[in-house]
Design a protein around this motif. Structure first.
Motif, mmCIF file in Angstrom:
data_model
loop_
_atom_site.group_PDB
_atom_site.id
_atom_site.type_symbol
_atom_site.label_atom_id
_atom_site.label_comp_id
_atom_site.label_asym_id
_atom_site.label_seq_id
_atom_site.Cartn_x
_atom_site.Cartn_y
_atom_site.Cartn_z
ATOM 1 N N THR A 37 0.369 30.650 93.005
ATOM 2 C CA THR A 37 -0.595 30.894 94.105
ATOM 3 C C THR A 37 -0.378 32.108 94.961
ATOM 4 O O THR A 37 0.989 32.911 94.962
ATOM 5 C CB THR A 37 -0.042 29.252 94.482
ATOM 6 N N ARG A 64 -7.463 23.814 102.562
ATOM 7 C CA ARG A 64 -8.454 24.001 100.652
ATOM 8 C C ARG A 64 -7.250 24.182 99.346
ATOM 9 O O ARG A 64 -6.577 25.864 99.900
ATOM 10 C CB ARG A 64 -9.469 24.903 101.251
ATOM 11 N N CYS A 65 -7.304 23.695 98.872
ATOM 12 C CA CYS A 65 -6.352 24.481 97.555
ATOM 13 C C CYS A 65 -7.312 24.503 96.603
ATOM 14 O O CYS A 65 -7.627 23.036 96.090
ATOM 15 C CB CYS A 65 -5.255 23.476 98.042
ATOM 16 N N ASP A 66 -6.963 25.235 95.788
ATOM 17 C CA ASP A 66 -7.327 25.378 93.868
ATOM 18 C C ASP A 66 -6.158 25.261 93.020
ATOM 19 O O ASP A 66 -7.574 25.389 92.282
ATOM 20 C CB ASP A 66 -7.926 27.014 94.230
ATOM 21 N N CYS A 70 -1.649 21.084 91.410
ATOM 22 C CA CYS A 70 -0.577 20.730 92.696
ATOM 23 C C CYS A 70 -0.805 19.104 92.922
ATOM 24 O O CYS A 70 -1.396 19.228 92.823
ATOM 25 C CB CYS A 70 -0.608 21.781 93.748
ATOM 26 N N ASN A 73 -2.819 18.453 95.391
ATOM 27 C CA ASN A 73 -4.677 18.832 95.452
ATOM 28 C C ASN A 73 -4.992 17.723 95.316
ATOM 29 O O ASN A 73 -4.743 16.845 94.206
ATOM 30 C CB ASN A 73 -4.649 19.953 94.341
ATOM 31 N N CYS A 76 -9.756 19.621 95.821
ATOM 32 C CA CYS A 76 -9.446 20.456 96.330
ATOM 33 C C CYS A 76 -9.045 20.360 98.177
ATOM 34 O O CYS A 76 -8.893 21.756 98.344
ATOM 35 C CB CYS A 76 -10.611 21.841 96.021
ATOM 36 N N LYS A 77 -8.053 19.632 98.658
ATOM 37 C CA LYS A 77 -7.911 20.105 99.241
ATOM 38 C C LYS A 77 -5.661 19.316 99.926
ATOM 39 O O LYS A 77 -5.659 18.391 98.728
ATOM 40 C CB LYS A 77 -8.388 18.691 99.970
ATOM 41 N N CYS A 78 -5.012 19.929 99.929
ATOM 42 C CA CYS A 78 -3.894 19.729 100.567
ATOM 43 C C CYS A 78 -3.467 18.597 101.417
ATOM 44 O O CYS A 78 -4.163 18.605 102.447
ATOM 45 C CB CYS A 78 -3.324 20.959 100.799
#
Length: 105
Positions: A37, A64-66, A70, A73, A76-78
């Motif tokens: 990451t 925002r998370c790709d 995870c 996630n 696409c948002k933590c």
């Protein structure tokens, strides 16, 4: 919003070990381990490694998370209450990582 701690002291946006941006993007679409990451918004500070950012440190930021594998996630948002971006001494975003990444695998 997520509380974001940052150990990347030489990042332009680091102020008092917190991010002074209103949001960041964590990259690593295929990540199954933390070091796959990275902070997509990392920007190396100038020679004295002090932040040039004029804003104050934010207590919470939009992350925002790709990293789709995870645990935190969701679309696409933590959704973690707190994360840490690690990588002090980084000169490129690939040398940073989301220290709070937890793989669902």
């Amino acid at each position: 919003m997520t509380k974001l701690n940052c150990t990347v002291k030489n990042c332009y946006y680091n102020k008092e070990s917190m991010c002074c941006r209103d949001g960041i993007k964590v990259g690593g679409t295929d990540a199954t381990v933390t070091d796959a990451t990275y902070c997509g918004d990392f920007r190396e500070a100038g020679g004295n490694f002090s932040s040039k950012c004029d804003c104050g440190p934010e207590g919470s930021v939009d992350v925002r998370c790709d990293a789709v594998r995870c645990t935190f996630n969701d679309n696409c948002k933590c959704h973690a209450s707190q994360i840490t971006i690690d990588g002090n001494g980084a000169t490129h975003q690939s040398q940073t990582e989301c220290g709070s990444f937890e793989c669902t695998c």
